[in-house]
Design a protein around this motif. Structure first.
Motif, PDB file in Angstrom:
ATOM      1  N   VAL A   1       0.644  -1.145  -0.010  1.00 16.22           N
ATOM      2  CA  VAL A   1      -0.215  -0.106  -0.050  1.00 16.22           C
ATOM      3  C   VAL A   1       0.817   1.281   0.120  1.00 16.22           C
ATOM      4  N   PRO A   2       0.361   2.266  -0.791  1.00 18.70           N
ATOM      5  CA  PRO A   2       1.067   3.698  -0.472  1.00 18.70           C
ATOM      6  C   PRO A   2       1.521   4.036   1.022  1.00 18.70           C
TER       7      PRO A   2
ATOM      8  N   GLU B   1       4.756   0.426   0.095  1.00 15.61           N
ATOM      9  CA  GLU B   1       5.314   0.360  -1.182  1.00 15.61           C
ATOM     10  C   GLU B   1       6.946   0.507  -1.043  1.00 15.61           C
ATOM     11  N   PRO B   2       7.205   1.766  -0.473  1.00 13.95           N
ATOM     12  CA  PRO B   2       8.767   1.979  -0.419  1.00 13.95           C
ATOM     13  C   PRO B   2       9.400   0.686   0.210  1.00 13.95           C
ATOM     14  N   VAL B   3       9.052   0.282   1.457  1.00 18.19           N
ATOM     15  CA  VAL B   3       9.767  -0.566   2.167  1.00 18.19           C
ATOM     16  C   VAL B   3       9.764  -2.003   1.137  1.00 18.19           C
TER      17      VAL B   3
ATOM     18  N   SER C   1       4.675  11.562  -0.334  1.00 15.73           N
ATOM     19  CA  SER C   1       3.576  10.746  -1.189  1.00 15.73           C
ATOM     20  C   SER C   1       3.180  12.108  -2.146  1.00 15.73           C
ATOM     21  N   VAL C   2       3.500  12.049  -3.345  1.00 15.62           N
ATOM     22  CA  VAL C   2       2.929  13.172  -4.404  1.00 15.62           C
ATOM     23  C   VAL C   2       2.072  12.580  -5.395  1.00 15.62           C
ATOM     24  N   ARG C   3       0.967  13.062  -5.635  1.00 14.05           N
ATOM     25  CA  ARG C   3       0.119  12.324  -6.756  1.00 14.05           C
ATOM     26  C   ARG C   3       0.240  12.853  -8.007  1.00 14.05           C
ATOM     27  N   VAL C   4       1.597  12.772  -8.444  1.00 15.28           N
ATOM     28  CA  VAL C   4       2.158  13.064  -9.754  1.00 15.28           C
ATOM     29  C   VAL C   4       2.713  11.761 -10.187  1.00 15.28           C
ATOM     30  N   ALA C   5       2.441  11.136 -11.173  1.00 16.68           N
ATOM     31  CA  ALA C   5       3.120   9.814 -11.583  1.00 16.68           C
ATOM     32  C   ALA C   5       2.744   9.615 -13.171  1.00 16.68           C
ATOM     33  N   GLY C   6       2.718   8.312 -13.575  1.00 14.01           N
ATOM     34  CA  GLY C   6       2.671   7.782 -14.771  1.00 14.01           C
ATOM     35  C   GLY C   6       1.374   8.416 -15.594  1.00 14.01           C
ATOM     36  N   ASN C   7      -0.039   8.306 -14.771  1.00 12.45           N
ATOM     37  CA  ASN C   7      -1.222   8.757 -15.278  1.00 12.45           C
ATOM     38  C   ASN C   7      -1.014  10.202 -15.607  1.00 12.45           C
TER      39      ASN C   7
END
Length: 340
Positions: A108-109, A137-139, A180-186
């Protein structure tokens, strides 16, 4: 071994905004887009994964296409429940004659809320999970690329997924600081759609935008081995007729600049929050880049220039999170940081 034990299957799941991955016994047994198609009238599942993705943008009024996750968390509980059930059916296809119960570790995020955690737990339990553990997720990514997260050594992970970019400094089995930033592939896909619309007066769909990103996507405008220009087909906004234009990697690098700058700012913010002892470790070991966004051409060079730190693109960026989740599942007793 008891009959009940034989019917319990251990599986690791990465329910991503863009892709749904299931791993069992060191093998990725499901790798499908996180998308599902319903019959609008009956509510039945028509298709999932790649089959549903092929329908996207081409469906008629009796088919409803849903992406159950948004920004890394469940946005449509009903659709998520059906998607998880259907993906697990794919996972057990040809493997078990009886329906097994599952012991799962789900990633999970890092910035997930308690309500969002409960939504994921409830969805997996309804889908057949007997025991559910959650891992950030990062872990999971750090474990997946072979880092010892339990040591008092600092590691910085950047996981650029479909809906969110997770940036975290990890030490002693925990996240010391994160963004956690809501900027990514989408968002990259949306940037490309807007660029084509503005510069070429042409409308394209999300699938075409993703194809452009894969073929000529770049983070910098000077590549040593540039890809060839890519022909894009869409609808002319001026007269409604089909149209074709060519785009190159420099065009895409320019249109992605704003989104990439937001990710860079979040990385710098995380570095500012990092305790000095861990900063020393990161200076020595560098930053690890994972997730689908890590494959964007020149991104490692761009981030290295901004942070003045070594940037390592991991070997299998698309699978490192699910691999780490599977490793955590095999070591449930050792990894006390897993969340019930």
């Amino acid at each position: 071994m008891s009959f009940l034990k034989l019917l319990t299957q251990d599986i690791a799941i990465d329910i991503g905004t863009a892709n749904f991955l299931v791993m069992q016994e060191n093998n990725v047994i499901v790798d499908e887009p996180s998308i599902i198609a319903f019959n609008y009238t009956t509510g039945e599942v028509v298709a999932i994964g790649r089959e549903a993705e092929r329908m996207s943008g081409r469906e008629h009024e009796n088919i409803r296409i849903v992406k159950p996750l948004k920004n890394g968390v469940i946005a449509d509980f009903h659709a998520a429940e059906h998607m998880i059930k259907s993906m697990l059916k794919l996972a057990k296809k040809g493997r078990f004659s009886l329906s097994p119960s599952y012991r799962m570790v789900v990633c999970v995020p890092a910035g997930i809320t308690e309500v969002e955690k409960r939504a994921i737990r409830d969805s997996t339990v309804i889908a057949g999970a007997k025991e559910v553990y959650l891992i950030h997720e990062p872990v999971a990514a750090a474990i997946g690329i072979g880092l010892d997260v339990q040591e008092p050594t600092g590691h910085m992970i950047i996981d650029i997924g479909g809906g969110t970019t997770e940036i975290a400094v990890i030490a002693l089995s925990g996240i010391v600081c994160s963004q956690s930033v809501r900027v990514a592939g989408n968002n990259f896909d949306e940037d490309i759609i807007q660029y084509i619309r503005k510069e070429h007066s042409m409308l394209i769909g999300a699938r075409t935008a993703e194809k452009i990103k894969l073929e000529v996507g770049a983070a910098i405008d000077e590549l040593a081995d540039p890809p060839e220009d890519y022909a894009v087909k869409g609808r002319n906004l001026m007269n409604g007729l089909p149209k074709q234009v060519k785009v190159n990697y420099k065009d895409i690098a320019a249109c992605l600049d704003k989104s990439l700058t937001k990710i860079e700012d979040a990385i710098l913010m995380t570095l500012e929050l990092t305790p000095p002892e861990l900063s020393s470790d990161i200076h020595q070991s560098g930053i690890y880049l994972t997730g689908g966004g890590a494959l964007l051409r020149g991104l490692d060079r761009r981030l290295a220039k901004r942070t003045r730190l070594p940037i390592h693109v991991v070997e299998t960026p698309l699978h490192s999170v699910v691999q780490g989740t599977a490793t955590a599942l095999r070591n449930l007793d050792n990894f006390r940081f897993l969340m019930r």
